[in-house]
Design an enzyme around this catalytic site. Structure first.
Site, PDB file in Angstrom:
ATOM      1  CE  LYS A   1      -4.333  -1.817   1.846  1.00  0.00           C
ATOM      2  NZ  LYS A   1      -4.032  -3.224   1.700  1.00  0.00           N
TER       3      LYS A   1
ATOM      4  CE  LYS B   1      -5.896 -10.250  -7.630  1.00  0.00           C
ATOM      5  NZ  LYS B   1      -5.121 -10.371  -6.362  1.00  0.00           N
TER       6      LYS B   1
ATOM      7  CE  LYS C   1     -13.230  -2.869  -3.923  1.00  0.00           C
ATOM      8  NZ  LYS C   1     -13.570  -4.296  -3.857  1.00  0.00           N
TER       9      LYS C   1
END
Length: 329
Positions: free
Chosen positions: A113, A192, A195
């Site tokens: 992240k 892949k 979102k």
């Protein structure tokens, strides 16, 4: 024989897509017939990425509707909001006191992240501790996860053992992971489906929005009359998720023979998606018209889950040198 307690959570971070369905949700629904399932909507976890109260409430409602429409049976499995069991935050603090910085710094989710530019908040850094609390507070035996989440189960086991060593009492069973065997689902751009990439096909999209998404799937420039390789084609891969073996073989032959345009194969995929998810869409609309029922499912499940959490925390608090129960107001 006592059933295994199975736990999983889903973040309310946006509209669920068919990658979520074939990668995890379908397996979660099936597991409700194999064990004692606790499924929570991870609204505390969502605070690391969503800081709009209205958005979070809407996403939580959407996840509840989606799971119920897709077949979760409240008589077989619990479905509840993470935040309806506040004891999980108390346990996260206690587990954090037996953790160490180096363990958190190794967490893949944190590093991934940060690499994507998400702010390095304390919440994001200690995400694995809260996840461990989610798992341990219900004394879970089995946690279905993707390969990227296996490390979190290992961290959970490590924190449980650290607590046991620190306080000389074994409170938690050590959970095992179960790899989700769901399909790898490509997005409309061939990557892949995620979102994060904005390349999803939403489970409950329909009509023109769904048609626009599917007709916009990225393809190569092979002419209609030329043979095509189904193995490298996003449309064919998605079609295969919904079709029978005979239909898959027939479409593969048409690809290799030439004369089939991508536009036609996209229309075939659209028909399959509508046929598969159509009944679920109708169920979801019916549930959306009964918000009191959906809320009752969440609250009833939360009461049962919280009773388990409180029982666990009595043991944790006693072992840690606190009153078994906080003083009531």
């Amino acid at each position: 024989m006592k059933l295994k307690r199975i736990l999983s959570g889903v973040q309310p971070s946006g509209k669920l897509h068919i990658g979520n369905y074939f990668g995890a949700i379908r397996q979660h629904i099936a597991l409700q017939n194999e064990g004692e399932c606790f499924y929570f909507i991870a609204d505390y976890h969502s605070m690391t990425t969503i800081q709009n109260a209205k958005t979070r409430l809407e996403h939580v409602r959407d996840v509840a509707l989606d799971y119920l429409a897709l077949g979760l049976d409240p008589s077989k499995a619990l479905l509840f909001r993470q935040s309806d069991v506040p004891e999980v935050c108390e346990l996260a603090w206690i587990l954090g006191t037996v953790s160490n910085m180096s363990l958190m710094e190794k967490a893949h989710s944190y590093k991934d992240k940060i690499a994507k530019g998400i702010e390095a908040s304390i919440g994001l850094f200690t995400y694995p501790v809260l996840m461990a609390a989610d798992i341990l507070i219900y004394r879970s035996n089995l946690v279905p996860v993707g390969q990227d989440q296996v490390q979190h189960i290992e961290i959970t086991r490590d924190l449980a053992e650290k607590f046991h060593r620190a306080y000389g009492k074994e409170v938690f069973p050590l959970p095992e992971h179960r790899l989700d065997v769901g399909a790898k689902v490509p997005g409309v751009d061939g990557q892949k489906m995620s979102k994060s990439y904005g390349n999803t096909i939403e489970i409950f999209a329909e009509g023109n929005p769904l048609k626009k998404t599917i007709m916009g799937i990225v393809t190569d420039s092979t002419p209609v009359e030329a043979p095509k390789n189904p193995e490298n084609d996003t449309i064919f891969t998605l079609f295969s998720l919904f079709a029978y073996e005979t239909e898959i073989a027939e479409l593969a032959n048409r690809y290799r023979a030439g004369g089939l345009g991508y536009g036609d194969s996209k229309k075939m995929l659209l028909e399959k998606v509508n046929g598969y998810f159509g009944p679920f869409r109708e169920k979801r609309k019916e549930l959306a018209s009964r918000p009191d029922y959906v809320e009752d499912v969440l609250r009833t499940s939360a009461r049962k889950a919280r009773a388990e959490a409180i029982a666990t925390m009595e043991q944790v608090r006693e072992a840690s040198g606190f009153l078994k129960q906080p003083i009531s107001v």
